[in-house]
Design an enzyme around this catalytic site. Sequence first.
Site, short mmCIF file in Angstrom:
data_model
loop_
_atom_site.label_atom_id
_atom_site.label_comp_id
_atom_site.label_asym_id
_atom_site.label_seq_id
_atom_site.Cartn_x
_atom_site.Cartn_y
_atom_site.Cartn_z
N CYS A 57 42.45 -26.93 12.25
CA CYS A 57 41.27 -26.88 11.07
C CYS A 57 41.75 -26.08 9.85
O CYS A 57 43.05 -26.11 9.62
CB CYS A 57 39.98 -26.04 11.46
N CYS A 77 37.61 -20.47 13.10
CA CYS A 77 35.95 -21.10 13.51
C CYS A 77 36.38 -22.40 14.56
O CYS A 77 35.89 -22.11 15.81
CB CYS A 77 35.43 -21.16 12.16
N ARG A 78 36.53 -23.49 13.79
CA ARG A 78 36.68 -24.92 14.34
C ARG A 78 37.49 -25.15 15.61
O ARG A 78 37.37 -25.38 16.80
CB ARG A 78 36.40 -25.83 13.63
N ASP A 126 32.57 -27.47 8.60
CA ASP A 126 33.06 -26.21 8.60
C ASP A 126 31.73 -25.18 8.47
O ASP A 126 31.16 -25.06 7.67
CB ASP A 126 33.71 -25.93 7.14
P1 4NP Z 1 37.77 -23.08 10.00
O1 4NP Z 1 36.73 -22.35 8.96
O2 4NP Z 1 38.60 -23.77 9.08
O3 4NP Z 1 36.94 -23.80 10.86
O4 4NP Z 1 38.70 -21.99 10.64
C1 4NP Z 1 37.10 -21.45 7.96
C2 4NP Z 1 37.62 -20.27 7.96
C3 4NP Z 1 37.98 -19.44 6.71
C4 4NP Z 1 38.27 -20.18 5.56
C5 4NP Z 1 37.72 -21.60 5.62
C6 4NP Z 1 37.42 -22.18 6.57
N1 4NP Z 1 38.31 -19.46 4.39
O5 4NP Z 1 38.62 -20.05 3.12
O6 4NP Z 1 38.73 -18.22 4.51
#
Ligand code: 4NP
Length: 195
Positions: free
Chosen positions: A22, A27-28, A150
């Site tokens: 991701c 998170c994902r 997201d």
């Molecule tokens: P992920 O979610 O890609 O599912 O881990 C995010 C977590 C943090 C950020 C963006 C997406 N961020 O910009 O900090």
Amino acid sequence: MPGEAVNKPSGSMQPVSVLFVCLGNICRSPMAEGVFQHIAKPKHAPHHPLINQIDSCGTGAYHIGDGPDSRTMSTLADNGIKSYKHRARKFSTTDFTTFDYIMAMDDDNADHLVRLRKRLLKQNNLEDHELGRVMLFGEFGGRKGEEIADPYYGARNGFEIAYEQVVRMTNGFLKTLEKEAAAADTAASGEKSGL
Ligand code: 4NP
């Protein structure tokens, strides 16, 4: 060799390595990794015949070294996944040779990985099958082109939606591998008997 394992024309299938990707890797993709580990390689049966290495990472560097978001961990725990551990890392081009399947959580990350892969193929004069394949994990969830949104900036409910998606996609992917392994076994026994 990455990219070759699943489509081997004959013989039993080699176990595949799978990387979930991701943006932030908090998170994902850790949610997908935790669920996939739990379903494919539970603690009581850690040797799945079709699965080798499982990992996750991000295309961004924002959270390198951080643990998963507390909402990812609590969603996993609410669903009985309590021993998952991870530290965020950024995708590396070496992942293309370590992993057979590089599963993007959404189109943006898939596009980014596809561009990196094309560049690497060209720079090193490689053939397509020499690098792991980039796929949208959503291709295995039964709904074409499905992305995992997201949930980072949203409410806790977004993590529950992502959980339901990754369970469905995990089961779909494992079914696909099982079918391909059965086809490889059939082809191998046909070869042995001279058919
Ligand atoms: P992920 O979610 O890609 O599912 O881990 C995010 C977590 C943090 C950020 C963006 C997406 N961020 O910009 O900090």
